[in-house]
Scaffold this motif. Sequence first.
Motif, mmCIF file in Angstrom:
data_model
loop_
_atom_site.group_PDB
_atom_site.id
_atom_site.type_symbol
_atom_site.label_atom_id
_atom_site.label_comp_id
_atom_site.label_asym_id
_atom_site.label_seq_id
_atom_site.Cartn_x
_atom_site.Cartn_y
_atom_site.Cartn_z
ATOM 1 N N THR A 104 0.481 -1.518 0.327
ATOM 2 C CA THR A 104 -0.350 -0.058 0.068
ATOM 3 C C THR A 104 0.934 1.134 -0.067
ATOM 4 O O THR A 104 0.789 2.241 -1.178
ATOM 5 N N GLN B 273 2.102 1.732 -3.371
ATOM 6 C CA GLN B 273 1.049 1.605 -4.959
ATOM 7 C C GLN B 273 0.671 3.434 -4.408
ATOM 8 O O GLN B 273 0.933 3.973 -5.146
ATOM 9 N N ALA B 274 1.091 4.080 -3.140
ATOM 10 C CA ALA B 274 0.851 5.652 -2.706
ATOM 11 C C ALA B 274 1.661 5.835 -3.568
ATOM 12 O O ALA B 274 1.596 7.204 -4.189
ATOM 13 N N ARG C 141 -3.591 6.171 0.445
ATOM 14 C CA ARG C 141 -2.842 4.477 0.736
ATOM 15 C C ARG C 141 -2.086 5.079 2.349
ATOM 16 O O ARG C 141 -1.400 4.384 2.319
ATOM 17 N N SER D 89 -8.461 3.932 -2.687
ATOM 18 C CA SER D 89 -6.923 3.698 -2.234
ATOM 19 C C SER D 89 -6.460 2.576 -2.150
ATOM 20 O O SER D 89 -5.343 2.184 -2.717
ATOM 21 N N ILE D 90 -6.415 1.962 -0.637
ATOM 22 C CA ILE D 90 -6.542 0.423 -0.313
ATOM 23 C C ILE D 90 -6.506 -0.382 -0.887
ATOM 24 O O ILE D 90 -6.414 -1.629 -0.616
#
Length: 428
Positions: free
Chosen positions: A148, A151-152, A302, A352-353
């Motif tokens: 995560t 991925q942010a 994220r 986001s997650i």
Amino acid sequence: MITPTDSTHSADKNPYLGSLSVLTSLFFIWGFITCLNDILIPHLKAVFTLNYAEAMLIQFCFFTAYFVVSIPSGYLVEKIDYKGGIIAGLAVAGLGCLLFYPAASLHSYPLFLAAFFVLASGITLLQVAANPYVTILGNPDTASSRLTTTQAFNSLGTTIAPYFGALFILATAVKTADEIKLLDSEELSAYQAAQAAAVQNPYLLLAAVLFAVAIIFTLIKLPKIESAKPQVSAVEDDVHASAWGYRHLVLGAIGIFVYVGGEVSIGSFLINFLGEPSIAGLAEQDAGKYVSFYWGGAMVGRFIGAAVMQQVQPGKVLTFNAVTAALLVLITMLGSGHLAMWTLLAVGLFNSIMFPTIFSLAVSALDKHTGQGSGILCAAIVGGAILPVVQGLFADRIGIQLAFFIPALCYCYIAYYGWKGYKPVAIK
């Protein structure tokens, strides 16, 4: 050779922190490139006078590459390792960017679609190599949080890209078919050259960046990772011949399919939706800048989610976010004006997650089948090819606003997966 079990999982500091820092650049790059599609869709829709379904062929060709290329990419990564896969992916993506030059010069929509497919093939190879690599580099208990976090930075790329694209690609106003008929040959030639340059220059720059990063990855050293010896998993015994024998992986693949499909559908229609008189009535360039709020929300979410999932079970966080996203889309469908505008943009925060959490939950407890599971999940990204086209067909018939029922249904399924579907159970 280094294996994931060589490190002490209880250690506070991840020994692979340096490698993870380098890998985050890849997440930024492919996020930036993928999100530029949201800018090119309304641009090419106007240039080629396409309907919504025809315009969504851009996403169809882009995300079909995930379905076609993911499984072969998995085998390729096994042969040339993660680093080799990353370098090859960057090179193929760079070639895809170069194809935008002749596509714009020849004013050829089919060639644009081919360029999108080649570009996405390179990004697919990057994802097949990088996503599982990140989950392996460190404590398996914090794999969801770690993926995560990286991925942010993907979301940082998707946040910047719409603003970049709006400034350069949407800066040149697109004329209607009737306006083009009024141009003489010299004016028409100048207009077509301006439209071509609006696409060519940004993608030539991206090609140069991709090739430069490929060279950098060729020169740097990354840890060699081999799969750890299979351990006793949450599933009774690893007696299955393939990853398809695990229910939570299969349900997770469906989760990735509908998540990417829903997220891409919203992003693809945002500019046109914000241009609706009953919503915001924004010009394309102005609407393009607002798309950054959608993807920026995903970036902020994220970073928050990575911290929250250190304390809260990832499945619970996934369910909460999915239910909230579904409610926001429902309000968008029933509302109007700035309410409908901001509720749709807010969905990005709760997206986001979802991808990293579904991905990490789905590959958990697969042991020796983890590589195959990763390929299956990346292939499921083809949802981004199919669902936007489906939504486009509905948008042409019932209107762009009501067509958002497609992503609303997607979030309902994701809520189920986070609540119950992620639990490792072998298919008997």
